[in-house]
Design an enzyme around this catalytic site. Sequence first.
Site, short mmCIF file in Angstrom:
data_model
loop_
_atom_site.label_atom_id
_atom_site.label_comp_id
_atom_site.label_asym_id
_atom_site.label_seq_id
_atom_site.Cartn_x
_atom_site.Cartn_y
_atom_site.Cartn_z
CG HIS A 1 8.25 -11.94 7.98
ND1 HIS A 1 8.09 -10.82 8.75
CD2 HIS A 1 8.44 -12.97 8.84
CE1 HIS A 1 8.18 -11.14 10.04
NE2 HIS A 1 8.38 -12.44 10.12
CG HIS B 1 -19.98 -3.06 0.28
ND1 HIS B 1 -20.89 -3.37 1.27
CD2 HIS B 1 -20.03 -4.07 -0.61
CE1 HIS B 1 -21.45 -4.54 0.98
NE2 HIS B 1 -20.95 -4.98 -0.15
CD GLU C 1 18.42 -14.97 1.79
OE1 GLU C 1 19.23 -15.75 1.24
OE2 GLU C 1 17.53 -15.35 2.58
CE1 TYR D 1 0.62 2.77 14.03
CE2 TYR D 1 1.95 2.40 12.08
CZ TYR D 1 1.16 1.91 13.10
OH TYR D 1 0.93 0.57 13.19
CG ASP E 1 11.79 -11.54 6.74
OD1 ASP E 1 11.51 -10.35 6.40
OD2 ASP E 1 12.02 -12.43 5.89
#
Length: 396
Positions: free
Chosen positions: A104, A246, A376, A302, A109
Site C-alpha cells: 500500500h 529499448h 497515523e 483517466y 489503506d
Amino acid sequence: MSLLSSVKEASLASAAEVIRLRRHLHANPELSYQEYKTAKFVADTLRSFGLNPVEGIAGTGVVALIEGRNARKKTVALRADMDALPIQEANNVPYKSSNAGVMHACGHDVHTSSLLGTAKILAGVRDQFEGTVKLIFQPGEEKNPGGASLMIKEGVLENPRPMSIIGQHVMPLVPVGKIGFREGMYMASSDEIYIKVIGKGGHGATPELTIDPVLIASHIIVALQQVISRNASPKQPTVLTFGRIHGDGATNIIPNEVDIAGTFRALNEEWREAGLKRIVKMAESIAEGMGGRCQIDLSRGYPYLENNPELTRRIRKAAEDYVGQENVVDMDLTLGSEDFAYYSHQVPASFYRLGTRNESKGITSYVHTPTFDIDEDALKIGPGVMAWMALSELAL
Ligand SMILES: [Zn+2]
Ligand SMILES: [Zn+2]
C-alpha cells in the site's frame, strides 16, 4: 452537545480502532482488481457497524448506505479506493506488508480505513441528520480502465443518485494535521503511448545496408516535444514524457526494432484528442520518411479531474470548522492523474488532500516509493473531517 462536537468525540473515540483497521489493510495489500480479502474485510467491518453493504460491484467494489431521517431527501457520496501497488515494501514496521512484492504505497489503506471510521461515526449519529450517505469502496484505482469507471458503469451513481461526491487522498508533502483543497481544475488526463519503431538491423559499420530504428526513435522522441512547444497552447499545461527506450543492439549492432513508451497528460479533453492524433501522425511520418515504420498503441487513461468550485468551497469551510482555518491549505495544480476524475465528469465532485507528513518522525517519502508511510495521527482527524463534510452537505 452540538453535532460537530459529537462527531469530534466519536472520531477521537474510534481513532485507535481506525488505526488498527489501517494496519490490518497495510499488512495485507492486494493488487488492482484483486481486492477480494480487502473487500470482505470492508464489508464485515461495515456490518459490525450495523450497516448493510452490497458486495461484488465491478468485481470487488463495496457500497453501503447510511440512512438518516427522511432518507430520500438527498444523498451525498464518499469514496475510497482499496488497491495496492506492485512494490516491495522497505519499511521495517510492525504492520509491514506480508504480501511479497505488493504494498500500500499510495495510501489506499488509509483512505479505506478512514472511510470505515467515517461510516462508524455517521452510523452513530444517523438519528441526527436528514438524507443518505453513500459509501463507495472501489477497486483498481491504480490500473486502467480505473475501478471508478467500472463502478459508474455498474450504476454506483444511481439509486440513489448523489448530489455530490467527495474523495480523500493522502499527501506526503503536506504536514499531518493539515488538509488541502483546490477549486476547479486539479489533475490531468493521462494516456500511455507505446511506439514500436521497425527498421532493418545489421552491422554497425555498414549503416547503408540497414534502416536504423535507434536513429529513427531518437528523431521521434526529439520531434514529438514540438507537439508540446508548438501545438499546445502556452496557457494549457501539458506533459509528454518518454520514460522507456529499448533496443536490443550493441556498439556494433543495429537492431531491427526499438520500443519507446511514454505518457501524455493534459487538462482539456479537446486538446487531449488533438494532441494524441498529432503524436501518432508525427511518429508515423518521421519513421516513414526515414525508411522505416512504426506501430503505435495508445492505452487511454483517466480524464482530467475538475473540482466543483461551489462544493469545494463548502467542504473547505467544513474542514475549517473541524481543524481550524490555520490548518487548511491551498493545493497546486498537478499533472498527476486519478480515476476519481470519472466521478467528477458525472456529478459535482471534490477531491481533497489529507496531510500525512512528519519530518520529526522521518515520514517524508512520496507515494509510490518503497519507503512511503504516513503519520497515523492523520487518522485522528481524517474520518471525522469527512463525516463533517457529509453532514454539512446534507444540511444544505
Ligand atoms: Zn497511486
Ligand atoms: Zn492513490
